[in-house]
Enzyme design. Structure first.
Site, PDB file in Angstrom:
ATOM      1  N   CYS A  18      -7.595  -1.923   8.220  1.00 41.46           N
ATOM      2  CA  CYS A  18      -6.218  -1.921   7.711  1.00 41.46           C
ATOM      3  C   CYS A  18      -5.713  -0.511   7.456  1.00 41.46           C
ATOM      4  CB  CYS A  18      -6.109  -2.759   6.435  1.00 41.46           C
ATOM      5  SG  CYS A  18      -6.346  -4.512   6.755  1.00 41.46           S
ATOM      6  N   GLU A  45       0.830  -1.207   0.000  1.00 40.07           N
ATOM      7  CA  GLU A  45       0.000   0.000   0.000  1.00 40.07           C
ATOM      8  C   GLU A  45       0.865   1.258   0.000  1.00 40.07           C
ATOM      9  OE1 GLU A  45      -3.086  -0.017  -0.423  1.00 40.07           O
ATOM     10  OE2 GLU A  45      -3.660  -2.083   0.014  1.00 40.07           O
ATOM     11  N   HIS A  98      -1.308  -5.723   1.597  1.00 39.58           N
ATOM     12  CA  HIS A  98      -2.527  -6.531   1.536  1.00 39.58           C
ATOM     13  C   HIS A  98      -2.256  -7.807   0.746  1.00 39.58           C
ATOM     14  CE1 HIS A  98      -5.644  -3.367   2.711  1.00 39.58           C
ATOM     15  NE2 HIS A  98      -6.011  -4.458   3.359  1.00 39.58           N
TER      16      HIS A  98
HETATM   17  N1  PCA Z   1      -8.305  -6.848   6.289  1.00 40.03           N
HETATM   18  C1  PCA Z   1      -9.178  -5.756   6.663  1.00 40.03           C
HETATM   19  C2  PCA Z   1      -9.016  -5.619   8.151  1.00 40.03           C
HETATM   20  C3  PCA Z   1      -8.329  -6.864   8.606  1.00 40.03           C
HETATM   21  C4  PCA Z   1      -7.858  -7.513   7.379  1.00 40.03           C
HETATM   22  O1  PCA Z   1      -7.143  -8.532   7.322  1.00 40.03           O
HETATM   23  C5  PCA Z   1      -8.947  -4.486   5.847  1.00 40.03           C
HETATM   24  O2  PCA Z   1      -8.499  -4.583   4.695  1.00 40.03           O
HETATM   25  O3  PCA Z   1      -9.221  -3.391   6.334  1.00 40.03           O
END
Ligand code: PCA
Length: 193
Positions: free
Chosen positions: A142, A79, A164
């Site tokens: 996240c 990200e 991610h």
């Molecule tokens: N993904 C979520 C929160 C926890 C996770 O593993 C997100 O992308 O916000």
């Protein structure tokens, strides 16, 4: 050696596992020049970041790298940015469901990750695992974690980033990657740090 605090999330949204923690838990304790400390964290607005900050104050890491699940994505996505916004389509694991609230009232609109996200995505891709830079970590827990950490460590040498990962195969959802590919991608990412 660099101290790396690496986190993965507990499951949320009705899933039985979270591939972020599954993958983090399989990483060795040393990768390249990094010594890893692993932390499993809750999916709760605010509390999640507090948990990581508390651990960081104890450990004094050089780098904090958080991993989360992004269902629907095909590849591993470092990200680039965290934004000052909370919006939850589904409640978090404590039932919080903010709708368009700032994370830090009057805080900066956004922060860029302080990890080399472009390089991370390229190196993962070169290793044969699908990866792209992502320009939005979303507005759920996240992003909450990434934004809060970037704000907290803005004027410190601690570098902060978020990656991610897609669903893993055993979740029976598409698109997905084998867990071994997610582990491989994260290993390559850590080698770039
Ligand atoms: N993904 C979520 C929160 C926890 C996770 O593993 C997100 O992308 O916000």
């Amino acid at each position: 050696m660099k101290k790396l605090l690496i986190t993965g999330f507990e499951p949320f949204g009705g899933e039985e596992i979270n591939p972020s923690w599954e993958a983090v838990s399989l990483l060795p304790d040393r990768i390249g020049s990094c010594e890893l400390t692993k932390l499993r964290i809750p999916v709760v607005f605010g509390e999640t970041a507090e948990t990581v900050i508390q651990k960081a104050e104890e450990l004094q890491p050089d780098i904090i790298l958080c991993i989360g699940q992004a269902g629907g994505r095909e590849g591993i996505t470092p990200e680039l940015v965290g934004i000052n916004l909370r919006y939850a389509k589904i409640p978090d694991n404590k039932g919080n469901q903010p709708k368009d609230e700032p994370i830090i009232p009057k805080g900066k609109t956004a922060y860029f990750s302080t990890l080399p996200v472009r390089n991370i995505a390229e190196e993962i891709q070169k290793s044969g695992v699908n990866a792209q830079v992502s320009y939005s970590a979303g507005v759920y827990v996240c992003n909450d974690l990434l934004y809060t950490l970037l704000a907290r460590f803005e004027n410190s040498p601690v570098r902060v980033g978020f990656i991610h990962v897609p669903y893993c195969e055993t979740q029976n959802k598409q698109p997905s990657l084998p867990l071994s590919d997610i582990v491989k991608g994260l290993t390559v990412a850590i080698k770039t740090l």
